[in-house]
Write a protein that holds these residues in place. Structure first.
Motif, PDB file in Angstrom:
ATOM      1  N   GLU A   3       0.848  -1.179   0.000  1.00  0.00           N
ATOM      2  CA  GLU A   3       0.000   0.000   0.000  1.00  0.00           C
ATOM      3  C   GLU A   3       0.889   1.236   0.000  1.00  0.00           C
ATOM      4  O   GLU A   3       1.857   1.302   0.754  1.00  0.00           O
ATOM      5  N   ALA A   4       0.576   2.187  -0.828  1.00  0.00           N
ATOM      6  CA  ALA A   4       1.352   3.426  -0.882  1.00  0.00           C
ATOM      7  C   ALA A   4       0.777   4.421   0.107  1.00  0.00           C
ATOM      8  O   ALA A   4      -0.424   4.435   0.382  1.00  0.00           O
ATOM      9  N   ARG A   5       1.660   5.266   0.627  1.00  0.00           N
ATOM     10  CA  ARG A   5       1.206   6.299   1.534  1.00  0.00           C
ATOM     11  C   ARG A   5       2.269   7.395   1.619  1.00  0.00           C
ATOM     12  O   ARG A   5       3.410   7.207   1.227  1.00  0.00           O
ATOM     13  N   LEU A  20       3.811   3.281  -6.181  1.00  0.00           N
ATOM     14  CA  LEU A  20       3.071   4.429  -6.713  1.00  0.00           C
ATOM     15  C   LEU A  20       2.560   4.080  -8.102  1.00  0.00           C
ATOM     16  O   LEU A  20       3.344   3.934  -9.039  1.00  0.00           O
ATOM     17  N   GLN A  23      -3.609   2.975  -9.063  1.00  0.00           N
ATOM     18  CA  GLN A  23      -4.511   2.628  -7.961  1.00  0.00           C
ATOM     19  C   GLN A  23      -4.204   3.437  -6.708  1.00  0.00           C
ATOM     20  O   GLN A  23      -5.101   3.892  -6.016  1.00  0.00           O
ATOM     21  N   SER A  24      -2.941   3.586  -6.389  1.00  0.00           N
ATOM     22  CA  SER A  24      -2.562   4.268  -5.150  1.00  0.00           C
ATOM     23  C   SER A  24      -2.457   5.783  -5.299  1.00  0.00           C
ATOM     24  O   SER A  24      -2.566   6.510  -4.308  1.00  0.00           O
ATOM     25  N   VAL A  28      -2.754   9.073  -2.305  1.00  0.00           N
ATOM     26  CA  VAL A  28      -1.473   9.671  -1.923  1.00  0.00           C
ATOM     27  C   VAL A  28      -1.461  11.151  -2.292  1.00  0.00           C
ATOM     28  O   VAL A  28      -0.968  11.991  -1.534  1.00  0.00           O
TER      29      VAL A  28
END
Length: 107
Positions: A3-5, A20, A23-24, A28
């Motif tokens: 999961e990107a954050r 990245l 979807q992410s 973000v």
């Protein structure tokens, strides 16, 4: 898949994590916009924890640059991963990204 954050990593420090991609990217983007707007100080965006990035990663960086400019915040980017650097080079963005310092030369 990771999961990107983006999160605050200290005073004036933000850090991008994960993969990245399309979807992410939107989540973000919104989180980064809020963090930059609330910083009130110069911000360094650390990209060293980015596992993989499509062109979405560079789109995020450009968006964060716009957010910083709108908020009157100086933004610097460091530890740009190889895949993002290659895309930036091909697309002519290396000259406009506010890169903090070049990484150690690889030869």
């Amino acid at each position: 898949m990771s999961e990107a954050r983006i999160e605050r990593a200290g005073e004036g420090q933000l850090r991008l994590f994960g993969v990245l991609d399309y979807q992410s990217g939107p989540a973000v983007r919104e989180a980064g916009r809020a963090l930059i707007a609330s910083s009130g100080t110069p911000v360094t965006l650390d990209c060293s924890a980015v596992e993989r990035s499509s062109s979405v990663g560079l789109s995020l960086l450009l968006g964060f640059m716009r957010d910083a400019k709108a908020a009157g915040v100086d933004l610097r980017i460091n530890a740009l991963p190889d895949d993002m650097e290659k895309i930036a080079r091909v697309s002519g963005l290396l000259d406009i990204l506010p890169l903090e310092a070049t990484r150690d030369s690889k030869g």
